[in-house]
Each structure stands twice: as structure tokens, then as C-alpha cells.
Design a protein around this motif. Structure first.
Motif, PDB file in Angstrom:
ATOM      1  N   SER A   1      -0.835   3.368   3.423  1.00  0.00           N
ATOM      2  CA  SER A   1      -0.295   1.973   3.732  1.00  0.00           C
ATOM      3  C   SER A   1       0.951   1.526   3.134  1.00  0.00           C
ATOM      4  CB  SER A   1      -1.599   0.996   3.819  1.00  0.00           C
ATOM      5  OG  SER A   1      -1.094  -0.373   3.468  1.00  0.00           O
ATOM      6  N   LYS A   2       1.940   1.469   3.796  1.00  0.00           N
ATOM      7  CA  LYS A   2       3.172   1.076   2.884  1.00  0.00           C
ATOM      8  C   LYS A   2       3.074  -0.400   2.153  1.00  0.00           C
ATOM      9  CE  LYS A   2       8.231   0.207   3.466  1.00  0.00           C
ATOM     10  NZ  LYS A   2       9.030   1.117   2.541  1.00  0.00           N
ATOM     11  N   GLU A   3       2.311  -1.225   3.034  1.00  0.00           N
ATOM     12  CA  GLU A   3       1.856  -2.601   2.290  1.00  0.00           C
ATOM     13  C   GLU A   3       1.151  -2.560   1.131  1.00  0.00           C
ATOM     14  OE1 GLU A   3       0.200  -5.018   5.439  1.00  0.00           O
ATOM     15  OE2 GLU A   3       0.049  -6.563   3.771  1.00  0.00           O
ATOM     16  N   ARG A   4       0.105  -1.753   1.059  1.00  0.00           N
ATOM     17  CA  ARG A   4      -0.513  -1.619  -0.165  1.00  0.00           C
ATOM     18  C   ARG A   4       0.292  -1.065  -1.246  1.00  0.00           C
ATOM     19  NH1 ARG A   4      -5.702   1.405   0.651  1.00  0.00           N
ATOM     20  NH2 ARG A   4      -4.844   1.916   2.625  1.00  0.00           N
ATOM     21  N   ALA A   5       1.112   0.053  -0.796  1.00  0.00           N
ATOM     22  CA  ALA A   5       1.892   0.594  -1.947  1.00  0.00           C
ATOM     23  C   ALA A   5       2.888  -0.453  -2.579  1.00  0.00           C
ATOM     24  CB  ALA A   5       2.793   1.671  -1.234  1.00  0.00           C
ATOM     25  N   GLU A   6       3.321  -1.084  -1.557  1.00  0.00           N
ATOM     26  CA  GLU A   6       4.561  -2.341  -2.104  1.00  0.00           C
ATOM     27  C   GLU A   6       3.533  -3.404  -2.966  1.00  0.00           C
ATOM     28  OE1 GLU A   6       6.088  -3.771   1.807  1.00  0.00           O
ATOM     29  OE2 GLU A   6       7.770  -2.171   1.488  1.00  0.00           O
ATOM     30  N   ASP A   7       2.546  -3.728  -2.575  1.00  0.00           N
ATOM     31  CA  ASP A   7       1.635  -4.688  -3.485  1.00  0.00           C
ATOM     32  C   ASP A   7       1.530  -4.250  -4.951  1.00  0.00           C
ATOM     33  OD1 ASP A   7       1.268  -6.410  -1.545  1.00  0.00           O
ATOM     34  OD2 ASP A   7      -1.047  -6.045  -1.077  1.00  0.00           O
ATOM     35  N   ALA A   8       1.107  -2.664  -4.776  1.00  0.00           N
ATOM     36  CA  ALA A   8       0.924  -2.055  -6.244  1.00  0.00           C
ATOM     37  C   ALA A   8       2.355  -2.049  -6.873  1.00  0.00           C
ATOM     38  CB  ALA A   8       0.482  -0.565  -6.082  1.00  0.00           C
ATOM     39  N   ALA A   9       3.526  -1.818  -6.480  1.00  0.00           N
ATOM     40  CA  ALA A   9       4.568  -1.928  -7.021  1.00  0.00           C
ATOM     41  C   ALA A   9       4.923  -3.370  -7.596  1.00  0.00           C
ATOM     42  CB  ALA A   9       5.682  -1.515  -6.004  1.00  0.00           C
ATOM     43  N   ARG A  10       4.436  -4.043  -6.909  1.00  0.00           N
ATOM     44  CA  ARG A  10       4.681  -5.729  -7.296  1.00  0.00           C
ATOM     45  C   ARG A  10       3.803  -5.659  -8.412  1.00  0.00           C
ATOM     46  NH1 ARG A  10       5.753  -7.306  -2.100  1.00  0.00           N
ATOM     47  NH2 ARG A  10       3.702  -7.163  -1.314  1.00  0.00           N
ATOM     48  N   ARG A  11       2.595  -5.227  -8.349  1.00  0.00           N
ATOM     49  CA  ARG A  11       1.865  -5.414  -9.679  1.00  0.00           C
ATOM     50  C   ARG A  11       2.531  -4.709 -10.920  1.00  0.00           C
ATOM     51  NH1 ARG A  11      -4.286  -4.031  -8.258  1.00  0.00           N
ATOM     52  NH2 ARG A  11      -4.551  -4.689 -10.517  1.00  0.00           N
TER      53      ARG A  11
END
Lengths: 216, 216
Positions: free
Chosen positions: B34-44
Motif C-alpha cells: 500500500s502506497k499510503e502505508r509506505a508514505e506513513d512509514a516515510a513520515r515516521r
């Protein structure tokens, strides 16, 4: 002072443990199929540790004298040695140090054991014994170099709390070595197999390796 | 500066590695289904390492951007994830961090893999990739605590000398961590299974354990 029997005490690991325990003041009974070889090994211990209380005996006599029995025979002899000593071992503490392995084109390789691990096989054979798995990761050559402190941890696993405590106390008779509880006997496979990796590291790095757990 | 893709970079181990590599100045592409979860992780990652060069992408895009691909998915997803990414991975360096295990009545337990180990399974699936097995023994939570130095060794095994060197250099991008050569890919099983023992030790000692090889 603990009376320690070492079955396979003529090999490098058993001999090294005999020297370290003798140095710590424990009484050591080295066992072998041949009384002569056992006596030779006892003499070698005395050369290195002149004050040693050590005797060379045939296996079943060494077991009979001991409170705690160490098994340090090669894997090939694991099951048959135990079968011959089950009665003598009875319900004593049995410390299994054996690693199921072979050399495949010169490379050490772990062997899968039907019972799960050498230590679990020991429990299946010597049903009354309090089997503890430990001492796999102390280099035999380093152990024999008694003037030099050992490094590393000894991971101990088993299903008898009293026997665990006894063996952990024995571990710490060896200066600078730490005993670390590592769960039930079903974890023995991880300890046994790690030894094979250490043998690979010894070759790759021309070293005598051991292991230390960080963070605990 | 290395371009690192982390497939499964939303899990604790992958996220921790992302943070440490980002802190070391490497460019990190976190992959997820999921691109969304990947982007969340990048934000973390950015919250912890504000200067991070990090992006969240779907898995195959993360692989395409990367020079070195890390695989940190759960064992259940190991084979299927690789099958979907084989083409994108091509002949890149693939660092397999996956441990074949399950929880049996709450206890971690190693699983035997037909190919011998997770890393050997990876090689069987991604035939062109330069598969290296490493990074199993760094605690995910500790990795995410980027202000605190890590402890311990990372054992590295594989059959491509160039790729080994590259991965060993990456290991040492993480402060105070030592890379140690551990032989061919067939040794990966020992590294993978040892992780399961460390999980047991974490529970027994309420700790985050790792490993250090002494004597080498």
C-alpha cells in the motif's frame, strides 16, 4: 565443590572443561571407554593444574562418582554412549554438550535430529536424568589454556529449574564466563546449531570464536 | 550514499533499518503493498530523522529506485512477495532479513524451509539476484531509537563476493555495529534460527537482545 563426571573427557572440549573445573576446585572424574585413555587425560589435567583433584575412570565408574555428569562425546557416539550409561546416570543432572554435526566436503554442517536436538535425544534415552543443554560455545582449545580468561556467555536450557540453577552456578565457576538462561530443552537445537556457525567463523577468521549476548 | 529499497519497510525491523540508513545519509525507498502505508512509514522516518532522504512507494517502485534491496516482510509473505518482484529485482543485491518462524502456543519456533533457509528460497525464486543474508540480529525497537548507539555484530553470508563487500559496508554505516563475514548462503539457516533464540531470550530476560562474536 562439586563432583563432576565428564564422559568423553579425553576430547578437546571435555578435557578443557575438566581443566577449568579442576582449577576452580571441583573434583573431576574423567570418563572414557578406555581406562588408560582416561588416566592419560587425568595426567594432562594435572600437568596444567597441579592442584587438580582429578581421576581417570571408565565411563560408568566416572558417572557413579559424579553428582553432575557432562556428556562431551562426538555426535556419532551420542546415543550409544547414553544407552550404555542410562542406569548409572539414573536421575542425576546430565549436561549435554554434544552438537549433531558432520563434515560435508570439509565443511561443518548441522544434522537434523529426529527428537529435535541432541539434548532431547538424551532425554528420550536417559528418561530419569535431569537433562540440561549448555557449554556448546566455549572453544575447547581456549578452555585448555587455563591461564587465559575465557570470554563469552554460556546459554543454558532445560526443563528442571533446580538442575538449571546448579548448572548455571557451575558455568560461573569458570572466570569471566556468564551463564544465561535460555528457556526449555526444546531450545537446545538453536544452541547446538549455532556451534556449527562458530566452527565456520573459526575457519573464515582463523580464530577461536564464542558468543556474547548483548542487551541482556 | 547508497539508494536502499526496503520491502516491508513498514514493519519494526524495516522501519528501524530505514531510520538508521537515513541517519547515515543514505537515500531510502520504503516499499509496501500500500502506497499510503509506505508514505506513513516515510513520515515516521522523517519525524525521527528530519534530514532523511526518504520516500514511501509501492514495492516494485521502491525496488526500481534502489541499488540494494532489503527484504523485511514476515515469513508468511516471503515467497509470494519475491515472486511478484523478481523482474524488478533483476540482478540487484537482495539482502534477505526474513526469519522463517511461527508462534506455537505463544512461543517463537523456527520453521524448516525446503530450500534450506529463507535466503536460499529467495535465491531459488529471484534467480538473477545477488542474495545476501544479513541483519537478523539487530532489534527492531532498538534500531528505531536512533539516538542510542546499537550494540552487536551483524553476520553476513552469501555467495557473491562483491555483493558481500557492499552489504558489509552498509552494516558499518550503523554506528558501533560490526559486520562479520559468515560464509556462504548455505549458512543462512544458522543466522535465521539464532534470531528465534534471541526472541526467547527477549521474553525470558525482558530485554532487547543481540549478539556479539567474541574471539574474532
Amino acid at each position: 565443590m562439586t563432583k563432576i563426571g565428564i564422559i568423553g573427557g579425553t576430547g578437546p572440549e571435555g578435557l578443557g572443561l575438566a581443566m577449568r573445573f579442576a582449577k576452580a576446585g571441583d573434583r573431576v572424574f574423567i570418563g572414557s571407554r578406555s581406562k588408560e585413555r582416561a588416566e592419560d587425560a587425568a595426567r594432562r589435567v594435572k600437568e596444567v593444574v597441579p592442584e587438580a583433584k582429578v581421576e581417570g575412570l571408565v565411563n560408568d565408574e566416572a558417572v557413579e562418582q559424579a553428582e553432575v555428569v557432562f556428556l562431551t562425546v562426538p555426535w556419532d557416539a551420542h546415543k550409544s554412549t547414553l544407552e550404555g550409561l542410562t542406569e548409572a546416570i539414573g536421575d542425576k543432572v546430565l549436561v549435554d554438550v554434544v552438537v549433531p554435526m558432520l563434515f560435508d566436503r570439509g565443511q561443518p554442517k548441522a544434522i537434523l535430529v529426529e527428537e529435535g536436538s541432541a539434548a532431547q535425544q538424551a532425554r528420550a534415552v536417559a528418561r530419569e536424568a535431569k537433562v540440561i543443554s549448555a557449554f556448546h560455545h566455549l572453544d575447547g582449545t581456549d578452555l585448555q589454556n587455563v591461564e587465559r580468561p575465557m570470554q563469552g556467555d554460556v546459554l543454558v536450557c532445560g526443563d528442571h529449574q533446580g538442575a538449571m540453577k546448579k548448572v548455571m552456578a557451575l558455568v560461573e565457576r569458570i572466570e569471566y564466563v556468564r551463564a544465561l538462561e535460555a528457556g526449555g530443552l526444546s531450545n537446545s537445537r538453536y544452541l547446538e546449531e549455532w556451534t556449527v556457525l562458530l566452527l565456520h567463523l573459526n575457519r573464515i577468521h582463523n580464530a577461536h570464536t564464542g558468543v556474547r549476548i548483548v542487551g541482556a
